[in-house]
Design an enzyme around this catalytic site. Structure first.
Site, PDB file in Angstrom:
ATOM      1  N   GLU A 278       0.951  -1.233   0.012  1.00 11.84           N
ATOM      2  CA  GLU A 278      -0.045   0.172   0.055  1.00 11.84           C
ATOM      3  C   GLU A 278       0.733   1.326   0.040  1.00 11.84           C
ATOM      4  O   GLU A 278       0.609   2.140  -0.439  1.00 11.84           O
ATOM      5  CB  GLU A 278      -1.089  -0.008   1.095  1.00 11.84           C
ATOM      6  CG  GLU A 278      -1.977  -1.393   1.411  1.00 11.84           C
ATOM      7  CD  GLU A 278      -2.697  -1.223  -0.032  1.00 11.84           C
ATOM      8  OE1 GLU A 278      -3.072  -0.418  -0.495  1.00 11.84           O
ATOM      9  OE2 GLU A 278      -2.835  -2.364  -0.541  1.00 11.84           O
ATOM     10  N   TRP A 281       1.724   1.581  -3.336  1.00 14.72           N
ATOM     11  CA  TRP A 281       0.743   2.344  -4.245  1.00 14.72           C
ATOM     12  C   TRP A 281       0.972   3.800  -4.226  1.00 14.72           C
ATOM     13  O   TRP A 281       0.724   4.709  -5.189  1.00 14.72           O
ATOM     14  CB  TRP A 281      -0.635   1.992  -3.699  1.00 14.72           C
ATOM     15  CG  TRP A 281      -1.318   0.904  -4.493  1.00 14.72           C
ATOM     16  CD1 TRP A 281      -1.221  -0.542  -3.988  1.00 14.72           C
ATOM     17  CD2 TRP A 281      -1.606   0.403  -5.905  1.00 14.72           C
ATOM     18  NE1 TRP A 281      -1.626  -1.398  -4.868  1.00 14.72           N
ATOM     19  CE2 TRP A 281      -2.153  -0.943  -5.921  1.00 14.72           C
ATOM     20  CE3 TRP A 281      -1.820   1.397  -6.852  1.00 14.72           C
ATOM     21  CZ2 TRP A 281      -2.582  -1.204  -7.439  1.00 14.72           C
ATOM     22  CZ3 TRP A 281      -2.458   0.865  -8.116  1.00 14.72           C
ATOM     23  CH2 TRP A 281      -2.640  -0.418  -8.397  1.00 14.72           C
ATOM     24  N   TRP A 309     -20.537  11.630 -20.050  1.00 16.75           N
ATOM     25  CA  TRP A 309     -20.735  11.993 -18.686  1.00 16.75           C
ATOM     26  C   TRP A 309     -22.059  12.762 -18.734  1.00 16.75           C
ATOM     27  O   TRP A 309     -22.514  13.387 -19.546  1.00 16.75           O
ATOM     28  CB  TRP A 309     -19.427  12.843 -18.170  1.00 16.75           C
ATOM     29  CG  TRP A 309     -18.136  12.427 -18.063  1.00 16.75           C
ATOM     30  CD1 TRP A 309     -17.171  12.674 -18.823  1.00 16.75           C
ATOM     31  CD2 TRP A 309     -17.844  11.048 -17.354  1.00 16.75           C
ATOM     32  NE1 TRP A 309     -16.021  11.956 -18.349  1.00 16.75           N
ATOM     33  CE2 TRP A 309     -16.480  10.975 -17.657  1.00 16.75           C
ATOM     34  CE3 TRP A 309     -18.516  10.185 -16.383  1.00 16.75           C
ATOM     35  CZ2 TRP A 309     -15.625   9.856 -17.011  1.00 16.75           C
ATOM     36  CZ3 TRP A 309     -17.701   8.998 -16.101  1.00 16.75           C
ATOM     37  CH2 TRP A 309     -16.292   8.878 -16.263  1.00 16.75           C
ATOM     38  N   ASN A 344     -10.597   2.935   2.782  1.00 16.61           N
ATOM     39  CA  ASN A 344     -10.314   2.527   1.481  1.00 16.61           C
ATOM     40  C   ASN A 344     -11.159   1.990   0.573  1.00 16.61           C
ATOM     41  O   ASN A 344     -11.881   2.396  -0.453  1.00 16.61           O
ATOM     42  CB  ASN A 344      -8.976   2.044   1.385  1.00 16.61           C
ATOM     43  CG  ASN A 344      -8.459   1.646  -0.091  1.00 16.61           C
ATOM     44  OD1 ASN A 344      -8.553   2.515  -0.835  1.00 16.61           O
ATOM     45  ND2 ASN A 344      -8.506   0.591  -0.450  1.00 16.61           N
ATOM     46  N   TRP A 362     -15.385  11.784 -13.200  1.00 17.68           N
ATOM     47  CA  TRP A 362     -14.782  11.384 -11.955  1.00 17.68           C
ATOM     48  C   TRP A 362     -13.987  12.878 -11.329  1.00 17.68           C
ATOM     49  O   TRP A 362     -13.661  12.901 -10.062  1.00 17.68           O
ATOM     50  CB  TRP A 362     -13.691  10.374 -12.333  1.00 17.68           C
ATOM     51  CG  TRP A 362     -12.588  10.902 -13.477  1.00 17.68           C
ATOM     52  CD1 TRP A 362     -12.755  10.500 -14.800  1.00 17.68           C
ATOM     53  CD2 TRP A 362     -11.384  11.645 -13.230  1.00 17.68           C
ATOM     54  NE1 TRP A 362     -11.711  11.045 -15.303  1.00 17.68           N
ATOM     55  CE2 TRP A 362     -10.755  11.817 -14.605  1.00 17.68           C
ATOM     56  CE3 TRP A 362     -10.732  11.989 -11.853  1.00 17.68           C
ATOM     57  CZ2 TRP A 362      -9.570  12.397 -14.604  1.00 17.68           C
ATOM     58  CZ3 TRP A 362      -9.572  12.629 -12.426  1.00 17.68           C
ATOM     59  CH2 TRP A 362      -8.905  12.822 -13.596  1.00 17.68           C
ATOM     60  N   TRP A 385      -8.657   8.099  -8.162  1.00 14.21           N
ATOM     61  CA  TRP A 385     -10.040   8.523  -8.945  1.00 14.21           C
ATOM     62  C   TRP A 385     -10.070   7.879 -10.396  1.00 14.21           C
ATOM     63  O   TRP A 385     -10.847   7.334 -10.818  1.00 14.21           O
ATOM     64  CB  TRP A 385     -10.301  10.187  -8.964  1.00 14.21           C
ATOM     65  CG  TRP A 385     -11.117  10.415  -7.583  1.00 14.21           C
ATOM     66  CD1 TRP A 385     -10.608  10.846  -6.690  1.00 14.21           C
ATOM     67  CD2 TRP A 385     -12.449  10.031  -7.613  1.00 14.21           C
ATOM     68  NE1 TRP A 385     -11.778  10.975  -5.736  1.00 14.21           N
ATOM     69  CE2 TRP A 385     -13.023  10.572  -6.221  1.00 14.21           C
ATOM     70  CE3 TRP A 385     -13.738   9.762  -8.335  1.00 14.21           C
ATOM     71  CZ2 TRP A 385     -14.090  10.410  -5.760  1.00 14.21           C
ATOM     72  CZ3 TRP A 385     -14.812   9.778  -7.935  1.00 14.21           C
ATOM     73  CH2 TRP A 385     -15.135   9.972  -6.662  1.00 14.21           C
TER      74      TRP A 385
HETATM   75  P1  FAD Z   1      -3.260   1.900   5.129  1.00 16.89           P
HETATM   76  O1  FAD Z   1      -4.254   0.774   4.552  1.00 16.89           O
HETATM   77  O2  FAD Z   1      -3.192   1.941   6.480  1.00 16.89           O
HETATM   78  O3  FAD Z   1      -2.270   2.166   4.052  1.00 16.89           O
HETATM   79  C1  FAD Z   1      -0.967   2.913   4.844  1.00 16.89           C
HETATM   80  C2  FAD Z   1      -0.536   3.907   3.617  1.00 16.89           C
HETATM   81  O4  FAD Z   1      -0.629   3.344   2.351  1.00 16.89           O
HETATM   82  C3  FAD Z   1      -1.947   4.928   3.432  1.00 16.89           C
HETATM   83  O5  FAD Z   1      -1.680   5.946   4.594  1.00 16.89           O
HETATM   84  C4  FAD Z   1      -1.614   5.624   2.159  1.00 16.89           C
HETATM   85  O6  FAD Z   1      -0.394   6.505   2.224  1.00 16.89           O
HETATM   86  C5  FAD Z   1      -0.824   4.543   1.384  1.00 16.89           C
HETATM   87  N1  FAD Z   1      -2.100   3.905   0.543  1.00 16.89           N
HETATM   88  C6  FAD Z   1      -2.863   2.914   0.941  1.00 16.89           C
HETATM   89  N2  FAD Z   1      -3.674   2.554  -0.081  1.00 16.89           N
HETATM   90  C7  FAD Z   1      -3.426   3.531  -1.109  1.00 16.89           C
HETATM   91  C8  FAD Z   1      -3.913   3.631  -2.563  1.00 16.89           C
HETATM   92  N3  FAD Z   1      -4.939   2.771  -2.865  1.00 16.89           N
HETATM   93  N4  FAD Z   1      -3.365   4.481  -3.385  1.00 16.89           N
HETATM   94  C9  FAD Z   1      -2.328   5.100  -2.766  1.00 16.89           C
HETATM   95  N5  FAD Z   1      -1.817   5.033  -1.786  1.00 16.89           N
HETATM   96  C10 FAD Z   1      -2.271   4.137  -0.791  1.00 16.89           C
HETATM   97  N6  FAD Z   1      -5.103   8.607  -0.147  1.00 16.89           N
HETATM   98  C11 FAD Z   1      -4.523   9.621   0.232  1.00 16.89           C
HETATM   99  O7  FAD Z   1      -3.582   9.521   0.884  1.00 16.89           O
HETATM  100  N7  FAD Z   1      -5.024  10.696  -0.341  1.00 16.89           N
HETATM  101  C12 FAD Z   1      -6.142  10.809  -1.058  1.00 16.89           C
HETATM  102  O8  FAD Z   1      -6.591  11.953  -1.559  1.00 16.89           O
HETATM  103  C13 FAD Z   1      -6.838   9.714  -1.498  1.00 16.89           C
HETATM  104  N8  FAD Z   1      -7.601   9.623  -2.240  1.00 16.89           N
HETATM  105  C14 FAD Z   1      -8.518   8.517  -2.629  1.00 16.89           C
HETATM  106  C15 FAD Z   1      -9.708   8.419  -3.568  1.00 16.89           C
HETATM  107  C16 FAD Z   1     -10.163   7.401  -3.985  1.00 16.89           C
HETATM  108  C17 FAD Z   1     -11.381   7.597  -4.858  1.00 16.89           C
HETATM  109  C18 FAD Z   1      -9.630   6.195  -3.570  1.00 16.89           C
HETATM  110  C19 FAD Z   1     -10.383   4.971  -3.964  1.00 16.89           C
HETATM  111  C20 FAD Z   1      -8.609   6.019  -2.713  1.00 16.89           C
HETATM  112  C21 FAD Z   1      -7.905   7.303  -2.344  1.00 16.89           C
HETATM  113  N9  FAD Z   1      -6.464   7.295  -1.481  1.00 16.89           N
HETATM  114  C22 FAD Z   1      -6.335   8.430  -1.103  1.00 16.89           C
HETATM  115  C23 FAD Z   1      -6.104   5.757  -1.042  1.00 16.89           C
HETATM  116  C24 FAD Z   1      -6.545   5.021  -0.004  1.00 16.89           C
HETATM  117  O9  FAD Z   1      -7.723   5.083   0.196  1.00 16.89           O
HETATM  118  C25 FAD Z   1      -6.145   5.815   1.220  1.00 16.89           C
HETATM  119  O10 FAD Z   1      -4.798   6.136   1.444  1.00 16.89           O
HETATM  120  C26 FAD Z   1      -6.351   4.932   2.357  1.00 16.89           C
HETATM  121  O11 FAD Z   1      -7.786   4.756   2.858  1.00 16.89           O
HETATM  122  C27 FAD Z   1      -5.926   5.974   3.909  1.00 16.89           C
HETATM  123  O12 FAD Z   1      -5.970   4.952   4.789  1.00 16.89           O
HETATM  124  P2  FAD Z   1      -4.973   4.413   5.824  1.00 16.89           P
HETATM  125  O13 FAD Z   1      -3.886   5.374   6.133  1.00 16.89           O
HETATM  126  O14 FAD Z   1      -5.664   3.838   7.059  1.00 16.89           O
HETATM  127  O15 FAD Z   1      -4.390   3.283   4.688  1.00 16.89           O
END
Ligand code: FAD
Length: 482
Positions: A278, A281, A309, A344, A362, A385
């Site tokens: 993650e 990502w 759209w 997420n 989007w 997105w």
């Molecule tokens: P954890 O599961 O604990 O993951 C640890 C870290 O990994 C996160 O803090 C984040 O930095 C990174 N991470 C995790 N999943 C993703 C992912 N899919 N893509 C990129 N990095 C990831 N994340 C943001 O930080 N900022 C945003 O603006 C953002 N917008 C999003 C919009 C959409 C439509 C979607 C589907 C996802 C988005 N995410 C975004 C990714 C993800 O949802 C969040 O990073 C995550 O939910 C944060 O929760 P956590 O720190 O508990 O994640």
């Protein structure tokens, strides 16, 4: 003669430990000026959204407190970076400037111009890597190209070898005694007052480096074990909630990498691998942003430019307010509004719902998230997105349309997530809570629900919306694709 001071320009790296720019300034032995600039948004810089502004206020306060405990302070200034920097240099006689890099086109443009300007005046500038595990240009395909698919990107990233050790927080910083004026944080009006829509945020969050370390420690002890399975469960504290801390650089990915390995013990454990992927990502999103700077505006796959759209202000408003009539979608949108964050799995469901069920561009959803998320991120938000919309690099295929009822039954099986955020449905039993319109009338009556009054009817019918989305997709399908 006393040594000329060095300026450390803090940006999205509001921490003291593992801060390459600060570490270098401290090691130079020069008096250190810690500066934060509220930059006039340049042509390509994105002004902060409202929830992120709230976070920034708390984070700047926390950084200033931490600096004060070392006999330092954070100097706050507003304006164009080049003008502020020129003024601070003129007032202090600083000869060196240190910063950690940023990767959005607007930020890069400002930094590049400033670096040239300062160099021309004999001021040394060191820009350092600090906010990613690897610089975006270091990871390349075999042919040397940017990478567009996550798995090979992440394999190539890992093939580059060990991640460096985090840098220690400086034990001492020589203070600059020249009396530099700082603006008052309160005058920046970062936090809402009337109405104070962020009143629920302090209960959910502690901005700042100490809060970030506490969140990481709690996650490593409480939820890393089992993360691979549980991370999709919005009804549980199953993820780290580190995203806003990472967004503002209160913790670095290098620190997370190191501490997660230490906590997990076994390098190869499935939970650790999944968690680090993650973080991967996030690296991938920055890689994309660096190589494709218009990520927030332009479809990564140009064929989506012709996508039909719909303009539907009422449906967009229902989505934003969490009143679509689909409980999981509404729960997510209300969690977002009330806490500035959403799990997420639910982000994927609500984004898919906007783009596929409602056929709304989007970019409208991305902008709403940008304004309401405390973790609103220049790279992660648009990349995610576009991933959901199907227009992105390595995107989920557009024809995969999440069914919000099935997603609810699978990932919120007892309905507790919906109960928490959509309290008017709280008395429904778990087999009815994800599709109240299918519940028999006596079940609704017993739970005190009158559809269309206490909770909305669905804004669209799921099957009809699904067919409409697939028809829309057919309009842009690449005829050469199978
Ligand atoms: P954890 O599961 O604990 O993951 C640890 C870290 O990994 C996160 O803090 C984040 O930095 C990174 N991470 C995790 N999943 C993703 C992912 N899919 N893509 C990129 N990095 C990831 N994340 C943001 O930080 N900022 C945003 O603006 C953002 N917008 C999003 C919009 C959409 C439509 C979607 C589907 C996802 C988005 N995410 C975004 C990714 C993800 O949802 C969040 O990073 C995550 O939910 C944060 O929760 P956590 O720190 O508990 O994640």
């Amino acid at each position: 003669m006393s040594q000329a001071p060095a300026i450390v320009w803090f940006r999205d790296d509001l921490r003291l430990a593992d801060h390459p720019a600060l570490a270098r300034a401290a090691a130079s032995g020069a008096p250190v000026i810690c500066l934060y600039i509220r930059e006039d948004p340049g042509q390509r810089q994105r002004p902060l959204g409202a929830a992120a502004r709230w976070w920034l206020a708390g984070s700047l306060r926390a950084l200033d407190e931490a600096l004060r405990s070392m006999g330092q302070r954070l100097i706050l200034r507003s304006g164009a970076a080049s003008e502020v920097m020129a003024a601070v240099i003129a007032a202090s006689g600083a000869r060196t400037v240190f910063w950690n890099r940023r990767y959005d086109a607007g930020g890069i443009a400002v930094d590049t111009a400033l670096k040239a300007e300062l160099a021309a005046r004999g001021i040394a500038v060191a820009s350092l890597p600090g906010n990613l595990l690897r610089e975006p240009w270091e990871v390349k395909s075999g042919a040397g190209d940017p990478m567009k698919v996550f798995s090979p990107f992440w394999r190539a990233h890992q093939r580059l070898g060990d991640i460096r050790e985090p840098l220690r927080r400086p034990t001492a910083l020589a203070p600059f005694n020249g009396g530099l004026a700082s603006e008052d944080l309160a005058s920046w009006d970062l936090e809402p007052t009337k109405p104070n829509w962020a009143s629920g945020f302090p209960e959910a969050w502690t901005p700042g480096e100490a809060g970030a370390q506490t969140a990481l420690a709690a996650f490593l002890v409480g939820a890393l074990g089992g993360y691979a399975e549980a991370r999709d469960r919005p009804d549980r504290p199953s993820t780290s909630r580190l995203s806003p801390h990472l967004r503002f650089g209160e913790i670095s990915p290098v620190q997370i990498w190191r501490q997660a390995h230490m906590a997990a013990g076994l390098d190869g454990s499935r939970d650790l691998t999944k968690f680090l992927a993650e973080i991967g990502w996030r690296e991938f999103a920055y890689h994309l942003l660096f190589h494709f700077p218009d990520l927030a505006e332009t479809n990564f796959q140009p064929r989506f430019d012709g996508f039909p759209w719909r303009d539907d202000a009422a449906a967009l408003a229902a989505w934003r307010r969490g009143r679509t009539g689909y409980p999981l979608v509404d729960a997510g949108m209300r969690q977002l509004w009330q806490t500035g964050w959403m799990h997420n799995r639910v982000r994927m469901v609500v984004a898919s719902f906007l783009v596929k069920h409602l056929l709304i561009d989007w970019r409208a959803g991305e902008r709403w998230f940008w304004d309401t998320l405390v973790d609103a991120d220049v790279a992660n938000n648009p990349a995610s997105w576009q991933w959901v919309a199907g227009s992105g690099a390595d995107a989920a295929p557009y024809f995969r349309i999440f069914n919000p009822m099935l997603q609810g039954q699978k990932f919120d099986p007892h309905g507790n997530y919906v109960r928490r955020w959509v309290p008017e449905l709280a008395a429904l039993p778990k087999d009815a809570i994800h599709a109240p319109w299918e519940a028999p009338e006596p079940v609704l009556a017993k739970a005190g629900i009158r559809l269309g009054e206490t909770y909305p009817h669905p804004v669209v019918d799921h099957d009809a919306a699904r067919r409409r989305a697939l028809d829309a997709l057919a309009e842009i399908r690449d005829p050469s694709a199978a």
